[in-house]
Design a protein around this motif. Structure first.
Motif, short mmCIF file in Angstrom:
data_model
loop_
_atom_site.label_atom_id
_atom_site.label_comp_id
_atom_site.label_asym_id
_atom_site.label_seq_id
_atom_site.Cartn_x
_atom_site.Cartn_y
_atom_site.Cartn_z
N ILE A 244 0.97 -1.27 0.12
CA ILE A 244 -0.06 0.14 0.00
C ILE A 244 0.78 1.33 0.10
CG2 ILE A 244 -1.64 1.20 1.29
CD1 ILE A 244 -2.92 -1.29 2.38
N THR A 245 1.80 1.46 0.79
CA THR A 245 2.75 2.46 1.03
C THR A 245 3.63 2.67 -0.46
OG1 THR A 245 4.58 1.22 2.11
CG2 THR A 245 2.83 1.99 3.52
N PHE A 246 4.13 1.65 -0.83
CA PHE A 246 4.95 2.26 -2.10
C PHE A 246 4.29 2.88 -3.15
CE2 PHE A 246 7.04 0.74 -6.15
CZ PHE A 246 8.24 1.58 -5.82
N PRO A 247 3.35 2.40 -3.55
CA PRO A 247 2.76 3.34 -4.61
C PRO A 247 2.35 4.66 -4.28
CG PRO A 247 1.50 1.25 -4.60
CD PRO A 247 2.49 1.35 -3.47
N ILE A 248 1.98 5.02 -3.20
CA ILE A 248 1.67 6.32 -2.53
C ILE A 248 3.18 7.06 -2.88
CG2 ILE A 248 1.10 7.79 -0.78
CD1 ILE A 248 -0.57 5.36 0.24
N MET A 249 4.19 6.49 -2.12
CA MET A 249 5.52 7.10 -2.26
C MET A 249 6.15 7.14 -3.59
SD MET A 249 7.56 5.65 1.28
CE MET A 249 7.33 3.86 0.94
N GLN A 250 5.76 6.50 -4.23
CA GLN A 250 6.18 6.29 -5.71
C GLN A 250 5.74 7.41 -6.47
OE1 GLN A 250 5.14 3.03 -8.47
NE2 GLN A 250 7.23 3.17 -9.26
N ARG A 251 4.36 7.88 -6.31
CA ARG A 251 3.67 8.96 -6.95
C ARG A 251 3.97 10.18 -6.37
NH1 ARG A 251 -1.32 11.72 -6.03
NH2 ARG A 251 -1.89 10.23 -4.37
N LEU A 252 4.30 10.40 -5.02
CA LEU A 252 4.36 11.50 -4.27
C LEU A 252 5.63 11.97 -3.86
CD1 LEU A 252 1.05 11.64 -2.36
CD2 LEU A 252 1.44 12.78 -4.44
N CYS A 253 6.60 11.15 -3.67
CA CYS A 253 7.88 11.34 -2.76
C CYS A 253 8.90 11.77 -3.69
CB CYS A 253 8.33 10.25 -1.91
SG CYS A 253 7.20 9.84 -0.51
N GLY A 254 9.87 12.65 -3.42
CA GLY A 254 11.27 12.88 -3.86
C GLY A 254 12.02 11.55 -3.92
N PRO A 255 13.34 11.51 -4.38
CA PRO A 255 14.38 10.51 -3.96
C PRO A 255 14.57 10.22 -2.83
CG PRO A 255 15.04 11.97 -5.83
CD PRO A 255 13.84 12.52 -5.30
N GLY A 256 14.85 8.94 -2.49
CA GLY A 256 15.20 8.50 -1.04
C GLY A 256 16.66 8.98 -0.76
N LEU A 257 16.88 8.89 0.45
CA LEU A 257 18.26 9.38 0.94
C LEU A 257 18.87 8.23 2.19
CD1 LEU A 257 17.59 13.20 1.72
CD2 LEU A 257 19.30 12.38 -0.20
N ALA A 258 19.91 8.36 2.04
CA ALA A 258 20.73 7.30 3.00
C ALA A 258 21.58 7.79 4.06
CB ALA A 258 21.05 5.71 2.54
N VAL A 259 21.73 7.51 5.20
CA VAL A 259 23.00 7.98 6.17
C VAL A 259 23.45 6.91 6.79
CG1 VAL A 259 21.68 10.33 6.33
CG2 VAL A 259 21.42 8.47 8.16
N SER A 260 24.66 7.23 7.25
CA SER A 260 25.25 6.23 8.10
C SER A 260 25.13 6.10 9.50
CB SER A 260 27.11 6.82 7.94
OG SER A 260 27.17 7.76 8.56
N GLU A 261 25.61 5.23 10.20
CA GLU A 261 25.15 5.12 11.62
C GLU A 261 26.02 6.19 12.45
OE1 GLU A 261 25.87 1.04 13.00
OE2 GLU A 261 24.14 0.15 11.96
N GLU A 262 27.04 6.36 11.84
CA GLU A 262 27.89 7.70 12.56
C GLU A 262 27.06 8.91 12.48
OE1 GLU A 262 32.01 9.68 11.42
OE2 GLU A 262 32.22 7.76 12.33
N GLU A 263 26.65 9.20 11.11
CA GLU A 263 25.61 10.50 11.28
C GLU A 263 24.66 10.43 11.77
OE1 GLU A 263 27.06 11.43 6.66
OE2 GLU A 263 25.69 9.85 6.78
N ALA A 264 23.87 9.25 12.06
CA ALA A 264 22.55 9.23 12.83
C ALA A 264 23.11 9.61 14.48
CB ALA A 264 22.00 7.66 12.87
#
Length: 325
Positions: A244-264
């Protein structure tokens, strides 16, 4: 399916039971990011995370006779506590299936809310199958952690608040960075922003090595994580985005981001030092992206959701010892 009407109806049921969390800011964080940073601290929500919204929305939407038989959920801790608190608030029983490697604080808090906790091996057992089996045996209603319309609707009330608060702050165009596991919060916020603040764009943020949503958005179809454990960001580790969530994100969201554990961990320390809030690693990744991925963010301002604050003392101390100087 989830819609803005469902989100607004959830907001009415949550009025009173849920907290309207503020938008926080600090000139020190603005300097690091090179733009204005506004932080939505859902760590201040009941049970320490936004998951209370989805839990209350789903439990309150049940037919009273069905609700009286009880509910069941599976979670590493934040959804567990949200559903347990919602069940307790409605005076009904709850069974919560939790991974055995979940932080002890989350397990203890879930039990303290009156839930029966069933532990499972995250690497070798299928929590969905276990949940379905127990639900069938006991006549409980299964409340999924993200791929459930009423849960998404509850999480989407965060987006309604962001839309209102951003307007109050004079922000009409910005990326809204959201800590993302299965996508319930991200998709709910995206739907709310589409209706109420179309100049704001939701973007999922995940830990490096567990960026199934970012990879799915880039590929145009659902991708799985190669492993399901081994990250300090336990709260947002899921096998893959929801159906359910993926089609909504695919339609409405910008590109995803990823961060390192150190940055968190660094974002956790900065949130404590500059905003005086406590956030867990998984709840800190959106702020980390706002601060340490400025080139990937658009707009003169950025909004980051600090999605949870249920962190073990040892992990929090590590963040402060390493980055709190």
């Amino acid at each position: 399916m989830t819609s803005i009407a469902l989100i607004e109806a959830a907001a009415q049921r949550l009025a009173g039971p849920a907290r309207r969390t503020p938008l926080l800011s600090s000139p020190f964080l603005d300097e690091i990011a090179g733009r204005r940073v506004l932080v939505k601290p859902e760590c201040l929500q009941h049970t320490g995370s936004f998951k209370f919204r989805g839990g209350w929305s789903a439990v309150s939407a049940l037919d009273p006779e069905v609700r009286a038989r009880g509910v069941i959920a599976f979670s590493s801790g934040n959804h567990a506590q949200g559903v347990a608190a919602a069940a307790k608030g409605h005076g009904v029983p709850s069974v919560i299936i939790m991974p055995s490697d979940a932080p002890q604080l989350k397990i203890a808090n879930t039990r303290a809310l009156g839930a029966e906790v069933v532990l499972y091996d995250r690497a070798n057992e299928d929590r969905d199958a276990l949940g379905a089996k127990l639900a069938g045996e006991r006549g409980l209603t299964l409340i999924k952690p993200f791929d459930e319309p009423q849960v998404i609707a509850g999480q989407g009330t965060t987006g309604l608040e962001i839309a209102e608060q951003a307007a109050e702050e004079g922000v009409s165009r910005a990326d809204v960075l959201v800590c993302c596991g299965g996508g319930g919060l991200t998709s709910g916020i995206a739907l709310a922003l589409e209706a109420k603040a179309p100049g704001l764009r939701a973007r999922p943020v995940e830990p490096e090595g567990f960026d199934d949503v970012a990879r799915s958005l880039a590929a145009g179809l659902i991708q799985r994580n190669p492993r399901l454990s081994g990250s300090i960001c336990d709260a947002i580790i899921t096998p893959q985005p929801g159906d359910i969530t993926f089609p909504i994100m695919q339609r409405l969201c910008g590109p995803g981001l990823a961060v390192s554990e150190e940055e968190a961990l660094r974002a956790m320390a900065l949130a404590f030092l500059r905003l005086k809030i406590v956030i867990e690693p998984g709840g800190a990744v959106a702020l980390a992206a706002a601060l340490f991925r400025p080139e990937a963010v658009e707009g003169d301002a950025v909004i980051a959701v600090a999605s949870g604050g249920n962190v073990d003392a040892g992990m929090f101390c590590e963040a402060l010892e390493r980055f709190g100087g």
